[in-house]
Design a protein around this motif. Structure first.
Motif, PDB file in Angstrom:
ATOM      1  N   GLY A 134     -20.687 -29.459  23.912  1.00 36.21           N
ATOM      2  CA  GLY A 134     -21.851 -28.330  23.868  1.00 36.21           C
ATOM      3  C   GLY A 134     -23.362 -29.045  23.307  1.00 36.21           C
ATOM      4  N   PRO A 135     -24.183 -28.164  23.636  1.00 36.66           N
ATOM      5  CA  PRO A 135     -25.624 -28.366  23.329  1.00 36.66           C
ATOM      6  C   PRO A 135     -25.628 -28.675  21.924  1.00 36.66           C
ATOM      7  CG  PRO A 135     -25.225 -26.233  24.207  1.00 36.66           C
ATOM      8  CD  PRO A 135     -24.035 -26.783  24.399  1.00 36.66           C
ATOM      9  N   ASP A 136     -24.642 -27.938  21.086  1.00 39.96           N
ATOM     10  CA  ASP A 136     -24.737 -28.031  19.450  1.00 39.96           C
ATOM     11  C   ASP A 136     -23.883 -29.154  19.032  1.00 39.96           C
ATOM     12  OD1 ASP A 136     -22.298 -27.277  20.358  1.00 39.96           O
ATOM     13  OD2 ASP A 136     -22.332 -25.290  19.149  1.00 39.96           O
ATOM     14  N   GLY A 137     -23.540 -30.050  19.865  1.00 43.17           N
ATOM     15  CA  GLY A 137     -22.519 -31.124  19.526  1.00 43.17           C
ATOM     16  C   GLY A 137     -21.178 -30.746  19.061  1.00 43.17           C
ATOM     17  N   ARG A 138     -20.853 -29.674  19.331  1.00 46.77           N
ATOM     18  CA  ARG A 138     -19.331 -29.442  19.067  1.00 46.77           C
ATOM     19  C   ARG A 138     -18.619 -29.432  20.379  1.00 46.77           C
ATOM     20  NH1 ARG A 138     -19.037 -23.990  15.631  1.00 46.77           N
ATOM     21  NH2 ARG A 138     -20.510 -23.065  17.270  1.00 46.77           N
ATOM     22  N   ALA A 139     -17.069 -29.459  20.171  1.00 47.09           N
ATOM     23  CA  ALA A 139     -16.294 -29.686  21.345  1.00 47.09           C
ATOM     24  C   ALA A 139     -16.210 -28.347  21.964  1.00 47.09           C
ATOM     25  CB  ALA A 139     -14.925 -30.429  20.873  1.00 47.09           C
ATOM     26  N   THR A 140     -16.888 -28.138  23.032  1.00 47.78           N
ATOM     27  CA  THR A 140     -16.627 -26.830  23.521  1.00 47.78           C
ATOM     28  C   THR A 140     -15.355 -26.474  23.971  1.00 47.78           C
ATOM     29  OG1 THR A 140     -18.657 -27.433  24.660  1.00 47.78           O
ATOM     30  CG2 THR A 140     -17.842 -25.388  25.368  1.00 47.78           C
ATOM     31  N   VAL A 141     -14.627 -27.361  24.440  1.00 48.30           N
ATOM     32  CA  VAL A 141     -13.211 -26.949  24.987  1.00 48.30           C
ATOM     33  C   VAL A 141     -12.293 -26.107  23.730  1.00 48.30           C
ATOM     34  CG1 VAL A 141     -12.097 -29.178  24.183  1.00 48.30           C
ATOM     35  CG2 VAL A 141     -11.098 -27.793  26.193  1.00 48.30           C
ATOM     36  N   ALA A 142     -12.413 -26.376  22.445  1.00 51.97           N
ATOM     37  CA  ALA A 142     -11.774 -25.702  21.491  1.00 51.97           C
ATOM     38  C   ALA A 142     -12.309 -24.419  21.402  1.00 51.97           C
ATOM     39  CB  ALA A 142     -11.874 -26.711  20.101  1.00 51.97           C
ATOM     40  N   ARG A 143     -13.440 -24.151  21.678  1.00 51.02           N
ATOM     41  CA  ARG A 143     -14.001 -22.903  21.600  1.00 51.02           C
ATOM     42  C   ARG A 143     -13.442 -22.116  22.807  1.00 51.02           C
ATOM     43  NH1 ARG A 143     -19.622 -22.432  22.447  1.00 51.02           N
ATOM     44  NH2 ARG A 143     -19.287 -20.432  21.590  1.00 51.02           N
ATOM     45  N   MET A 144     -13.374 -22.773  23.892  1.00 53.89           N
ATOM     46  CA  MET A 144     -12.572 -22.164  25.047  1.00 53.89           C
ATOM     47  C   MET A 144     -11.410 -21.608  25.032  1.00 53.89           C
ATOM     48  SD  MET A 144     -14.180 -24.575  28.331  1.00 53.89           S
ATOM     49  CE  MET A 144     -16.107 -24.635  28.745  1.00 53.89           C
ATOM     50  N   ILE A 145     -10.433 -22.491  24.367  1.00 59.70           N
ATOM     51  CA  ILE A 145      -9.303 -21.922  24.089  1.00 59.70           C
ATOM     52  C   ILE A 145      -9.187 -20.726  23.342  1.00 59.70           C
ATOM     53  CG2 ILE A 145      -7.132 -22.421  22.722  1.00 59.70           C
ATOM     54  CD1 ILE A 145      -7.533 -25.280  23.732  1.00 59.70           C
ATOM     55  N   ASP A 146      -9.974 -20.608  22.454  1.00 57.58           N
ATOM     56  CA  ASP A 146     -10.082 -19.581  21.342  1.00 57.58           C
ATOM     57  C   ASP A 146     -10.551 -18.225  22.205  1.00 57.58           C
ATOM     58  OD1 ASP A 146      -9.782 -18.327  18.515  1.00 57.58           O
ATOM     59  OD2 ASP A 146     -11.990 -18.208  18.575  1.00 57.58           O
ATOM     60  N   ALA A 147     -11.649 -18.525  22.867  1.00 59.00           N
ATOM     61  CA  ALA A 147     -12.271 -17.503  23.761  1.00 59.00           C
ATOM     62  C   ALA A 147     -11.309 -16.637  24.711  1.00 59.00           C
ATOM     63  CB  ALA A 147     -13.431 -18.030  24.490  1.00 59.00           C
ATOM     64  N   ALA A 148     -10.177 -17.436  25.047  1.00 57.79           N
ATOM     65  CA  ALA A 148      -9.099 -16.989  26.099  1.00 57.79           C
ATOM     66  C   ALA A 148      -8.437 -15.864  25.488  1.00 57.79           C
ATOM     67  CB  ALA A 148      -8.166 -18.094  26.564  1.00 57.79           C
ATOM     68  N   GLU A 149      -8.525 -15.554  24.033  1.00 57.24           N
ATOM     69  CA  GLU A 149      -7.795 -14.671  23.425  1.00 57.24           C
ATOM     70  C   GLU A 149      -6.171 -14.884  23.872  1.00 57.24           C
ATOM     71  OE1 GLU A 149      -9.886 -11.080  24.613  1.00 57.24           O
ATOM     72  OE2 GLU A 149     -11.615 -11.669  23.856  1.00 57.24           O
ATOM     73  N   GLY A 150      -5.789 -15.917  23.656  1.00 57.13           N
ATOM     74  CA  GLY A 150      -4.338 -16.012  23.901  1.00 57.13           C
ATOM     75  C   GLY A 150      -3.797 -16.101  25.303  1.00 57.13           C
ATOM     76  N   ARG A 151      -4.631 -16.042  26.336  1.00 58.76           N
ATOM     77  CA  ARG A 151      -4.314 -16.029  27.687  1.00 58.76           C
ATOM     78  C   ARG A 151      -4.335 -17.550  28.103  1.00 58.76           C
ATOM     79  NH1 ARG A 151      -4.340 -10.891  29.554  1.00 58.76           N
ATOM     80  NH2 ARG A 151      -5.283  -9.470  28.466  1.00 58.76           N
ATOM     81  N   ALA A 152      -4.892 -18.359  27.672  1.00 55.11           N
ATOM     82  CA  ALA A 152      -5.134 -19.828  28.195  1.00 55.11           C
ATOM     83  C   ALA A 152      -3.646 -20.430  28.067  1.00 55.11           C
ATOM     84  CB  ALA A 152      -5.973 -20.792  27.287  1.00 55.11           C
ATOM     85  N   THR A 153      -3.214 -20.949  29.574  1.00 56.61           N
ATOM     86  CA  THR A 153      -1.778 -21.669  29.689  1.00 56.61           C
ATOM     87  C   THR A 153      -2.074 -22.996  29.790  1.00 56.61           C
ATOM     88  OG1 THR A 153      -2.051 -21.078  32.093  1.00 56.61           O
ATOM     89  CG2 THR A 153      -0.887 -19.471  30.674  1.00 56.61           C
TER      90      THR A 153
END
Length: 431
Positions: free
Chosen positions: A236-255
């Motif tokens: 991401g633009p902040d230098g962090r791994a966005t994909v880790a945040r995406m998993i969390d953003a799915a609220e347990g629904r990411a398969t």
């Protein structure tokens, strides 16, 4: 014989200290359990087959199997010729060829994705509405008849502004059609493509939640895959791994996290001639995905090759060798799933998968049997629980896809399927 004297056990810390430490870590314990629940304990397909929505028919899955068998008959009609093309050792040639043909006859597709995105493109709204309703009818009918692949669903358009409303409407029509036909099938899979921000994943989770409420479904019933095909999804633009945040953003629904070979490569500036699953840019992205998903229960899938096994035999053999090598490479890197874009890819998908699991069978079985007996036995290796979990997981995945038979695994390990599932941390297989 005099009993040996017992050692006097002394401690210095009172119980109140242990209780205080436990209290201080309650929130951390809960967070670990929420974020890292471990493997979901279900079968993972070895591939995903993408079919544009306008090309889907009731016979699509069977047609793919028949075309794959015809390709084998024409370009590698026996075990020896098929093994020679792929460089399989003599001891695997017969078993792999026999199992590949049986798989193509019995279950040619493990996971079918009906594509409303790049493979379908922009269409008039009425046309896409009708295609989404038709897709729901075909999936529901196949599920009711017992002819559906183990997993099936759609890839909708993404959450970017230009196509967001269209994607949401297609998703709504498809899911509503399934409910009207009897309910959501057990193997339902949805794919959200071209994700760049975690907030887009949150929006998808909200859509799933609202649909569940509208139909009285259990919370969390609908999950979805996140397709990683933009550079912003990795860093991401902040230098962090966005994909880790995406998993969390799915609220347990990411398969699952699915790597998109060509969009991601293009976003990195990789020229068309060099866009491939084994490009260093691809390896970097997939390594980030792998670390982000570890322990979360979110599965990983590699992408695809656009080199199709069509034309004269020499060209087909070249494409088969490439596909076989790429699939084997993915398997060795713990990417146990990938995309197949053409029926001609099925023979080499299953050949690579079956050879991978069969060539490791005896060593894995011997080590697992020794571990189960709590002795290193004749292996010369004293395995730990994490390794035993990996060994049993290897065998269970081989059983799931048809590379291995339950009888031979039990004979070599002394363990039944329920025991293997338990060691692998999986729920017992359905009988």
């Amino acid at each position: 014989m005099e009993p040996e004297p017992q050692e006097t056990v002394r401690t210095s810390l009172p119980g109140a200290v242990r209780a205080s430490i436990a209290d201080s870590l309650v929130a951390v314990d809960a967070e670990l359990a929420r974020r890292y629940p471990g493997d979901p304990g279900t079968r993972q397909p070895v591939h995903t087959v993408y079919v544009p929505a306008d090309l889907l028919t009731a016979g699509t899955v069977r047609d793919w199997g028949d075309q794959a068998l015809a390709a084998l008959d024409r370009h590698a009609p026996d075990a020896a010729s098929f093994a020679a093309v792929l460089g399989l050792p003599d001891d695997l040639a017969g078993p792999v060829h026999t199992r590949v043909r049986a798989k193509l006859e019995r279950e040619p597709v493990e996971d079918l994705r009906i594509d409303f995105e790049d493979g379908y493109g922009p269409r008039p709204d009425a046309e896409e509405d009708a295609a989404a309703a038709r897709a729901a009818s075909l999936v529901a009918a196949a599920s009711a008849a017992g002819t559906a692949p183990p997993y099936a669903g759609i890839r909708m358009k993404c959450m970017e502004a230009a196509v967001r409303d269209r994607g949401i409407r297609t998703l709504d029509i498809f899911l509503t059609g399934l409910m009207a036909a009897g309910g959501l099938p057990d193997g339902l899979v949805l794919t959200l493509p071209k994700v760049t921000y975690a907030e887009q994943v949150t929006a998808m989770a909200r859509l799933c939640e609202e649909f569940e409420k509208a139909h009285g479904l259990a919370p969390g019933r609908i999950g979805f895959e996140i397709q990683i095909e933009t550079t912003q999804a990795i860093l991401g633009p902040d230098g962090r791994a966005t994909v880790a945040r995406m998993i969390d953003a799915a609220e347990g629904r990411a398969t699952g996290l699915h790597y998109g070979t060509f969009d991601y490569s293009a976003a990195c500036g990789v020229g068309a001639a060099h866009q491939s699953m084994d490009h260093p840019a691809a390896d970097h992205a997939k390594a980030v995905m792998q670390v982000a998903a570890a322990g979360t229960g979110v599965r990983l899938s590699d992408g695809s090759t656009n080199v199709l096994p069509v034309g004269p035999t020499e060209r087909v053999h070249d494409a088969w060798r490439l596909h076989h090598r790429l699939v084997r490479r993915s398997l060795a890197r713990a990417y146990y799933q990938g995309w197949d874009m053409h029926p001609g890819h099925l023979p080499t998908r299953y050949a690579a998968v079956y050879a991978f699991y069969r060539e490791g069978l005896e060593a894995a079985a011997e080590r697992l049997a020794a571990y189960a007996a709590r002795t290193a036995g004749g292996t010369g290796i004293a395995d730990e629980p994490a390794t035993a979990k990996a060994l049993s997981g290897h065998l269970v995945r081989g059983l799931d896809c048809g590379a291995l038979d339950g009888a031979e695994v039990e004979r070599l390990t002394g363990l039944g399927r329920a025991e293997l599932d338990a060691l692998a941390g999986r729920a017992p297989a359905a009988s």
